[in-house]
Design an enzyme around this catalytic site. Structure first.
Site: not given
Ligand code: NAI
Length: 456
Positions: A113, A184-185, A239, A268-269, A308, A316, A441
């Site tokens: 689009g 990171g994640v 790096v 990262g993003r 994002d 999400a 429990h």
């Protein structure tokens, strides 16, 4: 030209959920998605990585059966079958989203689009040669992996030596040596998977800790656990070059390198704000993201942004909620976005779950804080199921108003449990109220109840 009440650009969790809610609320809704419905989450992020990680968990259970009195024989993994299963999982869920759109009367256009500015009746968007008009528009264009200008990185991506989250989830061979740039994640979840299936994994992280904003004690437990399992962590290392079968980095001013068969770049993003005509609307950006207020409105009347692309919290579940807030505001319902009780999870084994303030952040905000730090050994079920595990839970409490400010834990099921803590924060329940809640429990979540009773 077909006129819609709402055009949603981007069919990831932010976009498809908002489109569904808008259609349910009576808005004539168009959803435009150029790739597959479900976005990064369903196709190349949350879901496929969980499918892979579950295969690794099954393998881990087989390898560690002895500790529980079970002999499993020689367990092996077939990476091609793992990837094929992952593809089936993704397909099931993507088609589920498609039927949800159909059921709710959302028109879906599967094409790029391109915004063409604003006409008399609303926002104009071209897709596959047709121009659509939306009285309101929600941008959910998502994010893309950051590829920094490290020498050799782009060439590596082109020849398949370097992978991002997209390509690694389709890797149908197991690299002997995997170097992960970024602890990171994404880096940790993939490091965990490839460690379980037999790769020699090295994680190179620029900071002095892994897992970014995670509580330091918890990230240290996670790192020590994985170090014992064989992952090498290079902390405080930047790096400098990638290529020639190795990753080169600086450690204490010295140049070092580590050999690699494959390299994962997970540093990262960043929000996607170009390539689809956003500039025609003169939208205000903030640090490369679309600037939104608590109603998810942008500076342009009738234009909203969720997920994002607004760069607030790239998860999400944040996108789901932001999309709902945007739609509720379009429908005239009072709703505003709050970011203080958004859980975050790392699907390593053990899992990490966090929500709300850490002790450090709460103190910095001026709260009078008490922190209860309990070993997971307080949970009967945890002890029964985790030979040699050393998880913890930390509950951060506001002493003035007797409320929970944050909960952070490392232990399996943390991902499933942490929503309960989010509810404690979101509803602002007092400790006295929470102590009256009956927990089942034996469960792992009981440890949070135990912690509440430890508050002075
Ligand atoms: P991240 O922001 O979580 O971690 C990137 C890491 O790379 C940081 O620790 C950073 O210090 C390090 N780094 C940056 N430049 C570096 C360099 N040149 N050399 C070495 N280290 C460097 O980003 P990640 O892991 O790529 O994830 C992206 C997004 O996806 C995040 O927003 C994350 O929340 C989301 N995500 C969430 C998941 C979940 O909720 N379970 C799973 C996967 C991704």
């Amino acid at each position: 030209m077909e006129l819609f009440d709402l055009i949603v650009l981007g069919g990831g969790p932010g976009g498809y959920n908002a489109a569904e809610k808008a259609a349910k609320g009576g808005l004539k809704t168009l959803l435009i998605e150029k790739r597959a419905l479900g976005g990064v989450c369903l196709n190349e992020g949350c879901i496929p990585s969980k499918a892979l990680l579950y295969s690794a968990k099954v393998l881990d259970y087989c390898h560690h059966g002895e500790a529980y009195g079970v002999t499993c024989g020689e367990a092996t993994i077939d990476q091609k079958k793992v990837i094929a299963r992952k593809a089936r999982v993704v397909k099931t869920l993507v088609s589920g989203v498609a039927s949800k759109m159909k059921k709710n009367g959302v028109k879906v256009v599967s094409a790029q689009g391109t915004i063409q500015g604003r006409g008399d009746e609303g926002f104009l968007v071209e897709a596959e040669g047709t121009v659509y008009c939306g009285k309101q528009m929600l941008i959910c264009a998502g994010s893309e992996a950051v590829v920094p200008p490290i020498p050799g990185l782009r060439e590596g991506l082109a020849d398949g030596f370097v992978l991002t989250n997209r390509e690694i989830l389709d890797l149908d061979t197991i690299p002997e040596k995997l170097v992960v740039i970024g602890g990171g994640v994404i880096g940790l979840e993939m490091a965990s998977y490839f460690n379980s299936v037999g790769s020699k994994v090295t994680v190179v992280e620029m900071l002095d800790k892994i897992a970014g904003p995670t509580d330091r004690e918890i990230s240290n437990i996670l790192m020590n656990d994985y170090a014992k399992k064989g992952i090498t962590f290079k902390l405080g290392c930047k790096v400098t070059e990638v290529g020639g079968g190795k990753v080169t980095f600086e450690e204490n001013g010295q140049t070092q390198s580590v050999e690699a068969d494959k390299v994962l770049c997970a540093i990262g993003r960043r929000p996607v704000t170009t390539g689809y005509g956003l500039e025609t609307l003169h939208v205000e950006l903030e640090r490369g993201a679309i600037k939104t207020d608590e109603f998810m409105k942008t500076n342009v009347a009738g234009l909203y942004a969720a997920g994002d692309v607004n760069g607030k919290i790239m998860l999400a579940h944040t996108a789901y909620r932001e999309g709902e807030v945007a739609v509720n505001n379009m429908l005239g319902k009072k709703d505003r976005m709050r970011y203080n009780a958004i859980p975050s999870v790392i699907y390593t084994n053990p899992e990490v779950g966090s929500v709300g303030e850490t002790e450090e952040s709460a103190k910095a905000k001026g709260y009078d804080v008490e922190t209860v730090n309990l070993s997971m050994l307080y949970s009967g079920r945890y002890v029964a199921e985790n030979e040699g595990g050393d998880g913890i839970v930390k509950v951060i409490v506001d002493k003035q108003y007797h409320r929970v400010l944050g909960v952070h834990m490392i232990a399996n099921y943390a991902a499933e449990i942490i929503y309960g803590a989010a509810m404690m924060i979101e509803t602002e329940a007092t400790l006295d109220n929470l102590k009256e809640v009956v927990f089942p429990h034996p469960t792992v979540c009981e440890v949070i109840r135990e912690a509440l009773f430890e508050v002075q």
